[in-house]
Design a protein around this motif. Sequence first.
Motif, PDB file in Angstrom:
ATOM      1  N   VAL A  49       0.842  -1.193   0.000  1.00  0.00           N
ATOM      2  CA  VAL A  49       0.000   0.000   0.000  1.00  0.00           C
ATOM      3  C   VAL A  49       0.882   1.250   0.000  1.00  0.00           C
ATOM      4  O   VAL A  49       2.070   1.186   0.302  1.00  0.00           O
ATOM      5  N   ASP A  50       0.279   2.378  -0.342  1.00  0.00           N
ATOM      6  CA  ASP A  50       0.972   3.658  -0.273  1.00  0.00           C
ATOM      7  C   ASP A  50       0.806   4.300   1.102  1.00  0.00           C
ATOM      8  O   ASP A  50       1.644   5.084   1.540  1.00  0.00           O
ATOM      9  N   CYS A  52      -1.593   3.835   5.156  1.00  0.00           N
ATOM     10  CA  CYS A  52      -2.550   3.070   5.960  1.00  0.00           C
ATOM     11  C   CYS A  52      -3.243   4.033   6.910  1.00  0.00           C
ATOM     12  O   CYS A  52      -2.719   5.104   7.223  1.00  0.00           O
TER      13      CYS A  52
END
Length: 145
Positions: A49-50, A52
């Motif tokens: 992911v980029d 959270c």
Amino acid sequence: KSSGSTFVHPLRAVALGNCLSTDLWKEAKFQGDNTAKRQAADWSLSKDVDRCDFFISHAWADEKSKYPGSKVQLLRAFLFLDYMIATLLVSGLMISLYVGSLGIGVKTLLPSFPWWILSAVVVGVVVITFVWVGLSTSGIASSNF
């Protein structure tokens, strides 16, 4: 990525629902009864992911000795499980009373109609939901995550 640097630190995240498994928090994955298969299963719960939304500490020592089961309990509290159960109980009972009076009205038109059946359906749905919540929080019912 810091300014002027080309290094990008990878970030992996786990869906919050996956974190509700007590097995995930029992011990460090580099200690004890650990296999490559188990590591791969735990790794597959996460994805690149980029960003959270929330970070949960993973200090296994806390979970093992001081506060066993505490992370999962805190996550469930974070998800407002108690609030959801209280809301479901009160709403279910109020709707049950309402449809009970509706059942009495239907019985005046159809004398063979059991007036309590509509309330029983609502109470049944509430009970089934409570059983499902109980099974899922105890780890018996599987999760979609």
